[in-house]
Motif scaffolding. Structure first.
Motif, PDB file in Angstrom:
ATOM      1  N   PHE A  20      -5.963  12.763 -11.277  1.00 38.76           N
ATOM      2  CA  PHE A  20      -5.727  12.453  -9.874  1.00 38.76           C
ATOM      3  C   PHE A  20      -6.931  12.862  -9.028  1.00 38.76           C
ATOM      4  O   PHE A  20      -7.365  12.111  -8.149  1.00 38.76           O
ATOM      5  CB  PHE A  20      -4.456  13.141  -9.355  1.00 38.76           C
ATOM      6  CG  PHE A  20      -4.235  12.908  -7.889  1.00 38.76           C
ATOM      7  CD1 PHE A  20      -3.788  11.674  -7.437  1.00 38.76           C
ATOM      8  CD2 PHE A  20      -4.506  13.897  -6.972  1.00 38.76           C
ATOM      9  CE1 PHE A  20      -3.617  11.438  -6.077  1.00 38.76           C
ATOM     10  CE2 PHE A  20      -4.334  13.670  -5.616  1.00 38.76           C
ATOM     11  CZ  PHE A  20      -3.884  12.439  -5.161  1.00 38.76           C
ATOM     12  N   THR A  24      -9.235  10.421  -6.879  1.00 40.63           N
ATOM     13  CA  THR A  24      -9.448  10.727  -5.469  1.00 40.63           C
ATOM     14  C   THR A  24     -10.947  10.779  -5.173  1.00 40.63           C
ATOM     15  O   THR A  24     -11.406  10.240  -4.159  1.00 40.63           O
ATOM     16  CB  THR A  24      -8.776  12.058  -5.085  1.00 40.63           C
ATOM     17  OG1 THR A  24      -7.376  11.966  -5.365  1.00 40.63           O
ATOM     18  CG2 THR A  24      -8.971  12.394  -3.620  1.00 40.63           C
ATOM     19  N   VAL A 109      -6.782   7.276   0.660  1.00 45.49           N
ATOM     20  CA  VAL A 109      -6.176   8.322  -0.177  1.00 45.49           C
ATOM     21  C   VAL A 109      -4.666   8.129  -0.228  1.00 45.49           C
ATOM     22  O   VAL A 109      -4.052   8.263  -1.294  1.00 45.49           O
ATOM     23  CB  VAL A 109      -6.562   9.729   0.323  1.00 45.49           C
ATOM     24  CG1 VAL A 109      -5.754  10.812  -0.393  1.00 45.49           C
ATOM     25  CG2 VAL A 109      -8.055   9.969   0.148  1.00 45.49           C
ATOM     26  N   GLU A 110      -4.062   7.782   0.906  1.00 48.46           N
ATOM     27  CA  GLU A 110      -2.613   7.553   0.924  1.00 48.46           C
ATOM     28  C   GLU A 110      -2.225   6.395   0.001  1.00 48.46           C
ATOM     29  O   GLU A 110      -1.208   6.465  -0.688  1.00 48.46           O
ATOM     30  CB  GLU A 110      -2.133   7.268   2.343  1.00 48.46           C
ATOM     31  CG  GLU A 110      -0.623   7.095   2.409  1.00 48.46           C
ATOM     32  CD  GLU A 110      -0.096   6.847   3.807  1.00 48.46           C
ATOM     33  OE1 GLU A 110       1.099   6.535   3.910  1.00 48.46           O
ATOM     34  OE2 GLU A 110      -0.856   6.970   4.781  1.00 48.46           O
ATOM     35  N   GLU A 113      -2.182   7.809  -3.413  1.00 46.81           N
ATOM     36  CA  GLU A 113      -1.022   8.683  -3.587  1.00 46.81           C
ATOM     37  C   GLU A 113       0.251   7.868  -3.812  1.00 46.81           C
ATOM     38  O   GLU A 113       1.054   8.185  -4.693  1.00 46.81           O
ATOM     39  CB  GLU A 113      -0.861   9.588  -2.364  1.00 46.81           C
ATOM     40  CG  GLU A 113      -1.952  10.620  -2.227  1.00 46.81           C
ATOM     41  CD  GLU A 113      -1.966  11.331  -0.884  1.00 46.81           C
ATOM     42  OE1 GLU A 113      -2.648  12.366  -0.785  1.00 46.81           O
ATOM     43  OE2 GLU A 113      -1.317  10.857   0.076  1.00 46.81           O
ATOM     44  N   ARG A 114       0.421   6.810  -3.032  1.00 49.73           N
ATOM     45  CA  ARG A 114       1.611   5.962  -3.186  1.00 49.73           C
ATOM     46  C   ARG A 114       1.624   5.273  -4.540  1.00 49.73           C
ATOM     47  O   ARG A 114       2.671   5.114  -5.159  1.00 49.73           O
ATOM     48  CB  ARG A 114       1.686   4.939  -2.055  1.00 49.73           C
ATOM     49  CG  ARG A 114       2.052   5.563  -0.731  1.00 49.73           C
ATOM     50  CD  ARG A 114       2.241   4.488   0.338  1.00 49.73           C
ATOM     51  NE  ARG A 114       2.553   5.053   1.617  1.00 49.73           N
ATOM     52  CZ  ARG A 114       3.760   5.456   1.991  1.00 49.73           C
ATOM     53  NH1 ARG A 114       4.773   5.356   1.150  1.00 49.73           N
ATOM     54  NH2 ARG A 114       3.959   5.962   3.191  1.00 49.73           N
ATOM     55  N   ILE A 117       2.662   7.988  -7.040  1.00 49.42           N
ATOM     56  CA  ILE A 117       4.080   8.338  -6.868  1.00 49.42           C
ATOM     57  C   ILE A 117       4.980   7.252  -7.449  1.00 49.42           C
ATOM     58  O   ILE A 117       6.028   7.536  -8.021  1.00 49.42           O
ATOM     59  CB  ILE A 117       4.408   8.560  -5.363  1.00 49.42           C
ATOM     60  CG1 ILE A 117       3.718   9.814  -4.848  1.00 49.42           C
ATOM     61  CG2 ILE A 117       5.908   8.600  -5.115  1.00 49.42           C
ATOM     62  CD1 ILE A 117       4.164  11.110  -5.447  1.00 49.42           C
TER      63      ILE A 117
END
Length: 139
Positions: A20, A24, A109-110, A113-114, A117
């Protein structure tokens, strides 16, 4: 050898953490940022302003490490400092350019992350957040 549950938990944690962080880093590189720079920029944006000592404490790093990151962000025009109440203390805050970069990078970045997830329900995520906070307090 069969791992105990707590051992397996931390193996899986590190198995996800390192990839991760690398993904990133790839996202951040497009905006010319490193992971430590992003971490500092994000914390300053979330707090609006902070001292170098507060930033070091929040990042769990030594002050000289934060000083280098602060210098890099200042040279990039992303942050600025102003005097604090105590003459020795400086307050760090984002510049207008820093805010723009933060918002652009935050979206990228979001998205990552999504993606990671996936379809984990929000209730499960909240439970994991609570457990991670409990574990962090034990460190």
């Amino acid at each position: 050898m069969e791992l105990k549950t707590h051992q397996l938990f931390f193996r899986r944690f590190t198995d996800i953490y390192r990839p991760f962080i690398q993904r990133t880093a790839d996202v951040l590189a497009k905006d010319g940022l490193t992971v430590p720079q992003w971490s500092a920029l994000r914390l300053i944006a979330e707090q609006e302003e902070m001292t170098p000592a507060e930033l070091a404490a929040r990042q769990f790093v030594e002050k000289p490490t934060v000083s280098r990151t602060i210098q890099q962000l200042m040279e990039s025009g992303l942050i600025e400092t102003r005097p604090g109440e105590d003459r020795r203390a400086k307050i760090i805050l984002l510049t207008i350019h820093g805010r723009e970069v933060y918002e652009k990078t935050s979206s990228a970045v979001e998205k990552l992350e999504r993606e990671v997830i996936g379809d984990i329900p929000e209730q499960e995520l909240n439970a994991m957040i609570t457990r991670f906070l409990e574990m962090q307090q034990r460190l």
